[in-house]
Scaffold this motif. Structure first.
Motif, PDB file in Angstrom:
ATOM      1  N   THR A 144       0.696  -1.042  -0.044  1.00 36.21           N
ATOM      2  CA  THR A 144      -0.103   0.016   0.151  1.00 36.21           C
ATOM      3  C   THR A 144       0.815   1.241   0.144  1.00 36.21           C
ATOM      4  O   THR A 144       0.762   2.268  -0.647  1.00 36.21           O
ATOM      5  CB  THR A 144      -0.944  -0.049   1.180  1.00 36.21           C
ATOM      6  OG1 THR A 144      -1.509  -1.270   1.448  1.00 36.21           O
ATOM      7  CG2 THR A 144      -2.090   0.951   1.134  1.00 36.21           C
ATOM      8  N   LEU A 145       2.031   1.145   0.834  1.00 34.29           N
ATOM      9  CA  LEU A 145       2.771   2.494   0.839  1.00 34.29           C
ATOM     10  C   LEU A 145       3.279   2.544  -0.594  1.00 34.29           C
ATOM     11  O   LEU A 145       3.633   3.780  -1.048  1.00 34.29           O
ATOM     12  CB  LEU A 145       4.041   2.182   1.868  1.00 34.29           C
ATOM     13  CG  LEU A 145       3.412   2.198   3.657  1.00 34.29           C
ATOM     14  CD1 LEU A 145       4.566   1.903   4.331  1.00 34.29           C
ATOM     15  CD2 LEU A 145       2.711   3.606   3.748  1.00 34.29           C
ATOM     16  N   PHE A 146       3.902   1.577  -1.136  1.00 37.39           N
ATOM     17  CA  PHE A 146       4.634   1.455  -2.408  1.00 37.39           C
ATOM     18  C   PHE A 146       3.550   2.267  -3.562  1.00 37.39           C
ATOM     19  O   PHE A 146       4.104   3.019  -4.253  1.00 37.39           O
ATOM     20  CB  PHE A 146       5.126   0.418  -2.824  1.00 37.39           C
ATOM     21  CG  PHE A 146       6.288   0.027  -2.272  1.00 37.39           C
ATOM     22  CD1 PHE A 146       6.933  -1.389  -2.214  1.00 37.39           C
ATOM     23  CD2 PHE A 146       7.328   0.786  -1.862  1.00 37.39           C
ATOM     24  CE1 PHE A 146       7.906  -2.001  -1.554  1.00 37.39           C
ATOM     25  CE2 PHE A 146       8.444   0.589  -1.234  1.00 37.39           C
ATOM     26  CZ  PHE A 146       8.662  -1.089  -0.909  1.00 37.39           C
ATOM     27  N   LYS A 147       2.350   1.777  -3.269  1.00 35.13           N
ATOM     28  CA  LYS A 147       1.401   2.078  -4.306  1.00 35.13           C
ATOM     29  C   LYS A 147       1.083   3.686  -4.105  1.00 35.13           C
ATOM     30  O   LYS A 147       1.064   4.495  -5.287  1.00 35.13           O
ATOM     31  CB  LYS A 147       0.078   1.296  -4.311  1.00 35.13           C
ATOM     32  CG  LYS A 147       0.181   0.012  -4.878  1.00 35.13           C
ATOM     33  CD  LYS A 147      -1.142  -0.352  -4.965  1.00 35.13           C
ATOM     34  CE  LYS A 147      -1.066  -1.806  -5.321  1.00 35.13           C
ATOM     35  NZ  LYS A 147      -2.104  -2.808  -4.578  1.00 35.13           N
ATOM     36  N   ALA A 148       1.133   4.049  -3.062  1.00 38.62           N
ATOM     37  CA  ALA A 148       0.993   5.580  -2.802  1.00 38.62           C
ATOM     38  C   ALA A 148       2.072   6.471  -3.568  1.00 38.62           C
ATOM     39  O   ALA A 148       1.876   7.529  -3.706  1.00 38.62           O
ATOM     40  CB  ALA A 148       0.670   5.892  -1.637  1.00 38.62           C
ATOM     41  N   ASP A 149       3.273   5.621  -3.558  1.00 41.25           N
ATOM     42  CA  ASP A 149       4.449   6.527  -3.932  1.00 41.25           C
ATOM     43  C   ASP A 149       4.871   6.217  -5.256  1.00 41.25           C
ATOM     44  O   ASP A 149       5.802   6.510  -5.689  1.00 41.25           O
ATOM     45  CB  ASP A 149       5.624   6.249  -3.086  1.00 41.25           C
ATOM     46  CG  ASP A 149       5.509   7.032  -1.619  1.00 41.25           C
ATOM     47  OD1 ASP A 149       5.819   6.580  -0.596  1.00 41.25           O
ATOM     48  OD2 ASP A 149       5.125   8.169  -1.985  1.00 41.25           O
ATOM     49  N   ASN A 150       4.214   5.455  -5.974  1.00 40.78           N
ATOM     50  CA  ASN A 150       4.432   4.661  -7.391  1.00 40.78           C
ATOM     51  C   ASN A 150       5.909   4.238  -7.482  1.00 40.78           C
ATOM     52  O   ASN A 150       6.528   4.520  -8.340  1.00 40.78           O
ATOM     53  CB  ASN A 150       4.421   6.201  -8.348  1.00 40.78           C
ATOM     54  CG  ASN A 150       2.952   6.458  -8.748  1.00 40.78           C
ATOM     55  OD1 ASN A 150       2.111   5.619  -8.558  1.00 40.78           O
ATOM     56  ND2 ASN A 150       2.743   7.578  -9.195  1.00 40.78           N
ATOM     57  N   THR A 151       6.051   3.310  -6.509  1.00 46.06           N
ATOM     58  CA  THR A 151       7.123   2.768  -6.534  1.00 46.06           C
ATOM     59  C   THR A 151       6.853   1.207  -7.066  1.00 46.06           C
ATOM     60  O   THR A 151       6.125   0.646  -6.825  1.00 46.06           O
ATOM     61  CB  THR A 151       7.788   2.335  -5.312  1.00 46.06           C
ATOM     62  OG1 THR A 151       7.866   3.723  -4.409  1.00 46.06           O
ATOM     63  CG2 THR A 151       9.007   1.618  -5.226  1.00 46.06           C
ATOM     64  N   GLN A 152       7.867   0.917  -8.166  1.00 48.97           N
ATOM     65  CA  GLN A 152       7.567  -0.266  -8.704  1.00 48.97           C
ATOM     66  C   GLN A 152       8.355  -1.234  -7.637  1.00 48.97           C
ATOM     67  O   GLN A 152       9.239  -1.195  -7.170  1.00 48.97           O
ATOM     68  CB  GLN A 152       8.329  -0.371 -10.129  1.00 48.97           C
ATOM     69  CG  GLN A 152       7.825   0.541 -11.061  1.00 48.97           C
ATOM     70  CD  GLN A 152       8.496   0.605 -12.219  1.00 48.97           C
ATOM     71  OE1 GLN A 152       9.135  -0.509 -12.620  1.00 48.97           O
ATOM     72  NE2 GLN A 152       8.529   1.507 -13.063  1.00 48.97           N
TER      73      GLN A 152
END
Lengths: 568, 206
Positions: free
Chosen positions: A39-47
């Motif tokens: 969820t955190l990655f998705k919010a930051d657009n991290t692949q």
């Protein structure tokens, strides 16, 4: 090294700019932690890429296949206890971050400078030996290792040494002095290492660590909080930590729950949002989704207290129900289909009657979540459902892992409900098995521990070839055994089940004794020593310290060796 | 010389039934593949229409000559003719829509399996349509904009996908290489995953 306290800067911001490889162990806590991280990655657009690894060899394979494409690797509940640099041999630019609840952590990982980072919750204290006691700052010392023979230190070697160690430049007899000191230091080091790795235990759950990270990034919400709560509940119900630690952690979660679930009397909040609140949960598995009778018969706590496999015990159970005032017909109906007055008063009646029948620890503090009018789940329900989904016998571990990962998002709540149905089957299978064991007297109590085998060809054997369910069966069996043999309370319980009939391997799981409050187990050490002694073909691949795999024919002498070891 | 065909020679069937069958055939195949162009059926319907028309012609001439009582027959046949015409047009138009949708969803290349279901004129129409679409797409932007790529506005830049089969290495536009192994989950840029999702290698997870 680096044991991290400033989680946001040193961990999250470093990884969120690249493509990240996330390696996850398939148990509930890791799954919840992985979901929070996603969820955190998705919010930051991290692949990112998520891969399931259930053992050390799988970790190595996954790393070697994926590693030249990524710069950051996050290990969740795997690899904390393994020598990562040696095992994976990562290149210079790769950074490995470990979020692991297993202790003790491998010292090479803790003291590594630069490549391996251990992520801890702020304020956590690691009980590790000092750097100087383990590593001599002299290069030579590390290369010597555990060698018994002492080489003669030539002058050049002495000159090459980095000062800061205990040696000074001396000649002749001085070198003898140096050798003696070194010998003593080495012996002390061995003692320290032995004591350090003697007991295995669990510390803060990975999902709690990552939830705190989310909180510090102010990205926390009810969904993430619920995942953290599920991870915490696993620690209690799968006996990874003791009651006190659970209560402490729960108190740490309370402020978050209150903050995110402020109930306003005036405004009507939307029905479809998730609400979490604190409840006193009963140790009755899945009773809200099952019938009360089934739940009482199949939950570990009540089944063992009443000894429902015996006639007398069964009658006792019926008496208990009568004492509560619940007609048997109602008890055999699904909970949601019971009459309203029974359903509402059930809690108060059971509290009243529990003490009379010796069910002292029936209730514990926990949380429950509600979405809309239809779906209400307690943390224990969620845990059981997710475990059932992860260890679905019809799918391979990786597929089941991904399905379970899907099910954790609240838009897929039907999958959780399906998981609950599977969990019911599993629970019933466990209980039937326990009954068989008790009836056929297959549980053997050798001096220092109690053990049992699951025979090949037993029905529902497919459930028990996975570590989590095997441990559950072991715990249930231990409770059941203890209820008839009080003296066995102090002994740990070891259970073995066949896992692969073609290869002839079986899984062996150990659960600590019931009176052990701190939940520290010595299984890993004991198992490795016994396996060494008997030259058994055993693989200690699994990240769970209480479980390992070995060949079935070696089983007998392994247990003999273990008995000999423990009686010493 | 026009050949008069007696309606009853067509086998004692209802008027307009053949045309309705054509329409039904298309309706039944809505979820599946496009059925082949039913030349036979169309020919029969056209025959029926011609027969009706000729009959009508005769009777109209007879009426203008003074005969009575034929008007209702004429009206009935005219209504049948119009109905048949509607059915035929619906048939052709629906097929045209399906072929056009095919272009938008799949691409400009016709695989042989699909080609078999089309008649000659339909194939020609398809090529013309492709040409017009390509000209239009080229004219919007200097480099040409492929409108058929994103049929729905994307909600996010990156999309979560699960790998269903071993694909091997996949290089993305910015150079990073991802290994697509079975049963791994990835979070990758949408535009680069779309072709793989369409191929079935990746599965989009919501």
């Amino acid at each position: 090294m680096v044991v991290i306290d400033r989680v946001k800067e040193d961990f999250y911001q470093r990884i969120s700019s690249d493509h990240v490889l996330v390696l996850v162990y398939p148990d509930v806590d890791s799954l919840c932690a992985c979901k929070i991280l996603q969820t955190l990655f998705k919010a930051d657009n991290t692949q990112y890429t998520v891969v399931c690894v259930s053992g050390i060899s799988q970790l190595k394979t996954a790393f070697t296949t994926h590693h030249d494409k990524v710069r950051s690797v996050v290990l969740i509940n795997c690899g904390g206890g393994a020598k990562l640099i040696e095992l994976l041999q990562p290149e210079e630019h790769i950074c490995i971050f470990v979020v692991d609840s297993v202790r003790p952590l491998e010292l090479d990982n803790v003291y590594n400078k630069g490549q391996v980072h251990i992520v801890l919750r702020e304020g956590e204290v690691l009980e590790i030996p000092d750097f100087d006691d383990i590593y001599d700052s002299d290069q030579q010392a590390e290369e010597d290792g555990e060698e018994e023979g002492e080489e003669f230190f030539s002058d050049e070697e002495v000159e090459d040494s980095v000062t800061g160690g205990k040696r000074r430049r001396r000649e002749g007899e001085a070198s003898y002095e140096a050798r003696r000191k070194r010998h003593l230091w080495r012996r002390k080091r061995e003692e320290i290492l032995y004591k350090y790795s003697e007991f295995n235990y669990h510390s803060t759950a990975a999902s709690l660590v990552l939830y705190e990270l989310a909180w510090r990034l102010t990205r926390d919400n009810n969904e993430l909080l619920w995942l953290a709560i599920t991870g915490l509940t696993e620690q209690l119900l799968h006996e990874k930590t003791d009651r006190e630690m659970y209560v402490t952690e729960m108190h740490r979660m309370q402020p978050h729950v209150l903050r995110l679930n402020r109930s306003e009397e005036e405004t009507v909040s939307a029905i479809n949002t998730m609400k979490i609140n604190f409840v006193e949960e009963l140790r009755l598995d899945l009773y809200r989704h099952w019938t009360i009778y089934d739940s009482l018969c199949n939950s570990c706590y009540t089944a063992c207290k009443f000894k429902v496999w015996s006639l007398k015990g069964h009658k006792n159970l019926l008496e208990f129900l009568a004492d509560m005032g619940l007609p048997l017909v109602q008890c055999k109906q699904r909970f949601s289909a019971m009459d309203v007055q029974f359903r509402e008063n059930f809690r108060s009646w059971i509290d009243r009657s529990a003490a009379k029948f010796g069910l002292d620890n029936m209730a514990y503090g926990s949380f429950s979540a509600q979405i809309g009018y239809k779906i209400k789940l307690s943390a224990a329900d969620m845990l059981l459902s997710t475990t059932a989904l992860i260890e679905n016998p019809e799918k391979s571990t990786e597929e089941a892992f991904l399905q379970a990962l899907d099910a954790l998002s609240w838009s897929n709540v039907t999958k959780i409900l399906a998981g609950i149905e599977t969990a019911k089957l599993q629970q019933a299978a466990i209980k039937t098995h326990v009954r068989n064991f008790i009836d056929t007297h297959q549980v053997v109590c050798t001096g220092p521990f109690v053990y049992a085998y699951v025979e090949e060809g037993t029905p529902n054997m497919k459930y028990f070839s996975r570590p989590l369910t095997l441990c559950k069966l072991a715990r249930f069996l231990r409770e059941a055994w203890i209820s008839s043999n009080k003296r066995a309370r102090d002994y740990p319980f070891i259970l073995s089940a066949p896992v692969d009939l073609e290869k002839g391997t079986c899984l062996v799981a150990g659960v600590p004794c019931q009176t052990e409050e701190t939940r520290r187990s010595e299984f890993r050490k004991a198992f490795t020593q016994a396996a060494d002694r008997t030259q058994a073909n055993a693989s200690f691949d699994c990240f769970d310290n209480c479980v390992f795999e070995m060949q079935m024919e070696d089983r007998g002498k392994f247990f003999d060796a273990l008995t000999a070891l423990c009686t010493v | 010389m026009t050949r008069t065909v007696n309606i009853l020679d067509l086998g004692a069937r209802c008027l307009g039934e053949k045309a309705l069958e054509l329409v039904r055939e298309l309706k039944r195949s809505q979820d599946g593949n496009l059925p082949p162009y039913n030349e036979d059926g169309i020919r029969q319907v056209v025959e029926e229409m011609r027969a009706l028309f000729e009959q009508n012609q005769l009777e109209v001439r007879a009426t203008t000559d003074g005969e009575r009582g034929l008007l209702s027959g004429i009206q009935l046949r005219h209504a049948c003719l119009e109905r048949n015409q509607r059915c035929l047009l619906a048939y052709v138009h629906h097929r045209m829509t399906r072929i056009r949708d095919y272009r938008w969803q799949t691409g400009s290349v016709l695989p042989p399996s699909f080609r078999l279901s089309l008649c000659e004129q339909e194939i020609q129409w398809f090529t013309h349509y492709n040409r017009s679409l390509a000209t239009y797409m080229r004219s919007i932007a200097p480099t040409g904009l492929d409108l058929t790529q994103h049929l729905q506005p994307p909600k996010s830049l990156l999309v979560e996908v699960r790998c269903l089969e071993d694909y091997g290495e996949f290089e993305m536009e910015d150079g990073t290489v991802v290994l697509l192994h079975k049963n791994t989950q990835h979070y990758l840029p949408r535009s680069q995953c779309e072709p793989l999702i369409r191929q079935g290698v990746l599965e989009h997870i919501h």
